[in-house]
Motif scaffolding. Structure first.
Motif, PDB file in Angstrom:
ATOM      1  N   VAL A   1      75.116 -71.510   8.980  1.00  0.00           N
ATOM      2  CA  VAL A   1      73.671 -71.243   8.569  1.00  0.00           C
ATOM      3  C   VAL A   1      73.734 -69.809   7.665  1.00  0.00           C
ATOM      4  O   VAL A   1      74.353 -68.833   8.070  1.00  0.00           O
ATOM      5  N   CYS A   2      73.043 -69.881   6.703  1.00  0.00           N
ATOM      6  CA  CYS A   2      73.068 -68.722   5.914  1.00  0.00           C
ATOM      7  C   CYS A   2      71.960 -67.490   6.717  1.00  0.00           C
ATOM      8  O   CYS A   2      71.008 -67.662   7.309  1.00  0.00           O
ATOM      9  N   PRO A   3      72.746 -66.377   6.892  1.00  0.00           N
ATOM     10  CA  PRO A   3      72.100 -65.293   7.738  1.00  0.00           C
ATOM     11  C   PRO A   3      70.737 -64.767   7.068  1.00  0.00           C
ATOM     12  O   PRO A   3      70.103 -64.114   7.792  1.00  0.00           O
ATOM     13  N   PHE A   4      70.511 -64.973   5.888  1.00  0.00           N
ATOM     14  CA  PHE A   4      69.239 -64.658   5.275  1.00  0.00           C
ATOM     15  C   PHE A   4      68.176 -65.617   5.305  1.00  0.00           C
ATOM     16  O   PHE A   4      66.827 -65.174   5.605  1.00  0.00           O
ATOM     17  N   CYS A   5      68.379 -67.011   5.144  1.00  0.00           N
ATOM     18  CA  CYS A   5      67.217 -67.809   5.136  1.00  0.00           C
ATOM     19  C   CYS A   5      67.465 -68.819   6.058  1.00  0.00           C
ATOM     20  O   CYS A   5      66.576 -69.841   6.386  1.00  0.00           O
ATOM     21  N   ALA A   6      68.555 -68.730   6.930  1.00  0.00           N
ATOM     22  CA  ALA A   6      68.604 -69.674   7.922  1.00  0.00           C
ATOM     23  C   ALA A   6      68.775 -71.078   7.550  1.00  0.00           C
ATOM     24  O   ALA A   6      68.659 -72.101   8.464  1.00  0.00           O
TER      25      ALA A   6
ATOM     26  N   PRO B   1      71.524 -75.566  -3.809  1.00  0.00           N
ATOM     27  CA  PRO B   1      70.830 -74.473  -3.607  1.00  0.00           C
ATOM     28  C   PRO B   1      71.491 -73.502  -2.670  1.00  0.00           C
ATOM     29  O   PRO B   1      71.594 -72.350  -2.816  1.00  0.00           O
ATOM     30  N   HIS B   2      71.910 -74.370  -1.516  1.00  0.00           N
ATOM     31  CA  HIS B   2      72.759 -73.492  -0.560  1.00  0.00           C
ATOM     32  C   HIS B   2      74.085 -73.400  -0.344  1.00  0.00           C
ATOM     33  O   HIS B   2      74.703 -73.181   0.758  1.00  0.00           O
ATOM     34  N   TYR B   3      74.532 -73.616  -1.503  1.00  0.00           N
ATOM     35  CA  TYR B   3      76.175 -73.433  -1.589  1.00  0.00           C
ATOM     36  C   TYR B   3      76.583 -71.968  -1.258  1.00  0.00           C
ATOM     37  O   TYR B   3      75.994 -70.990  -1.559  1.00  0.00           O
TER      38      TYR B   3
ATOM     39  N   MET C   1      76.181 -65.499   1.737  1.00  0.00           N
ATOM     40  CA  MET C   1      75.083 -66.063   1.888  1.00  0.00           C
ATOM     41  C   MET C   1      74.786 -66.827   0.882  1.00  0.00           C
ATOM     42  O   MET C   1      75.791 -67.292   0.192  1.00  0.00           O
ATOM     43  N   CYS C   2      73.918 -67.772   1.100  1.00  0.00           N
ATOM     44  CA  CYS C   2      73.697 -69.025   0.151  1.00  0.00           C
ATOM     45  C   CYS C   2      73.266 -68.532  -1.253  1.00  0.00           C
ATOM     46  O   CYS C   2      72.857 -67.481  -1.544  1.00  0.00           O
ATOM     47  N   TRP C   3      73.499 -69.527  -2.247  1.00  0.00           N
ATOM     48  CA  TRP C   3      73.381 -68.993  -3.583  1.00  0.00           C
ATOM     49  C   TRP C   3      71.868 -68.496  -3.975  1.00  0.00           C
ATOM     50  O   TRP C   3      71.736 -67.785  -4.328  1.00  0.00           O
ATOM     51  N   LYS C   4      70.993 -69.475  -3.078  1.00  0.00           N
ATOM     52  CA  LYS C   4      69.641 -68.960  -3.452  1.00  0.00           C
ATOM     53  C   LYS C   4      69.297 -67.541  -3.375  1.00  0.00           C
ATOM     54  O   LYS C   4      68.654 -66.810  -3.801  1.00  0.00           O
ATOM     55  N   CYS C   5      69.758 -67.321  -1.873  1.00  0.00           N
ATOM     56  CA  CYS C   5      69.346 -65.974  -1.508  1.00  0.00           C
ATOM     57  C   CYS C   5      70.115 -64.974  -2.257  1.00  0.00           C
ATOM     58  O   CYS C   5      69.621 -63.909  -2.702  1.00  0.00           O
ATOM     59  N   ASN C   6      71.508 -65.135  -2.992  1.00  0.00           N
ATOM     60  CA  ASN C   6      71.939 -64.454  -3.721  1.00  0.00           C
ATOM     61  C   ASN C   6      71.422 -64.125  -5.222  1.00  0.00           C
ATOM     62  O   ASN C   6      71.393 -62.853  -5.405  1.00  0.00           O
TER      63      ASN C   6
HETATM   64 ZN   LIG Z   1      69.969 -68.263   2.173  1.00  0.00          ZN
END
Ligand SMILES: [Zn+2]
Length: 165
Positions: A52-57, A101-103, A128-133
């Motif tokens: 799980v992405c720590p920023f967007c879950a 998006p969440h690569y 983090m996932c790409w989208k959050c990045n």
């Molecule tokens: Zn994310």
């Protein structure tokens, strides 16, 4: 690992050279991670496939072929397109390849363009996932702003639940 290579990183100032140094080392065990040991950026990211992405879950993905395509139409049909924070439609793209998006990405807490000597330091790296990045960009206070938003949400919810008499 060539000690000179690491020592010379701090003298890099050309963004093209900095990006090149980073990309050249993607398969080299150059990161000294406290938990994973000596690990390459590629292997580091691969460990987070399905986590799980720590920023967007959201659940992150990693892997050639499965989560990337050279075809924009294919990317759209796979639902890679998303709205960024400004509401603009976006598909993650690097080198003509479209990504989920969440690569999984390996983000530099302090941008490698600012402090190239920190680009392979474990404590300057975070998954983090790409989208959050993309949303983070070069914002060094991204994490603290997320925490602030989260804290405000909790405060707002508490006020709604327990209305003053
Ligand atoms: Zn994310």
């Amino acid at each position: 690992m060539d000690k000179n290579f690491l020592n010379n990183l701090k003298y890099l100032y050309d963004p093209v050279e900095i990006a090149f140094a980073w990309s050249e080392m993607q398969s080299q065990a150059i990161i000294n991670h406290p938990e994973f040991g000596k690990i390459s950026p590629n292997d580091y990211r691969a460990r987070f496939n399905g986590k799980v992405c720590p920023f967007c879950a959201q659940r992150m993905v990693h892997g050639q072929d499965l989560h990337m395509t050279r075809s924009r139409d294919e990317a759209i049909s796979r639902k890679y397109q998303y709205a960024d924070k400004n509401g603009n439609k976006k598909i993650n793209n690097a080198g003509g390849i479209y990504y989920h998006p969440h690569y999984v990405t390996l983000d530099h807490v302090v941008n490698k363009a600012r402090c190239p000597e920190l680009m392979f330091k474990a404590d300057n790296l975070q998954i983090m996932c790409w989208k959050c990045n993309v949303e983070k960009g070069d914002n060094n206070s991204y994490e603290i702003e997320l925490i602030l938003d989260f804290t405000r949400d909790i405060a707002r919810e508490a006020l709604e639940r327990y209305k003053p008499l």
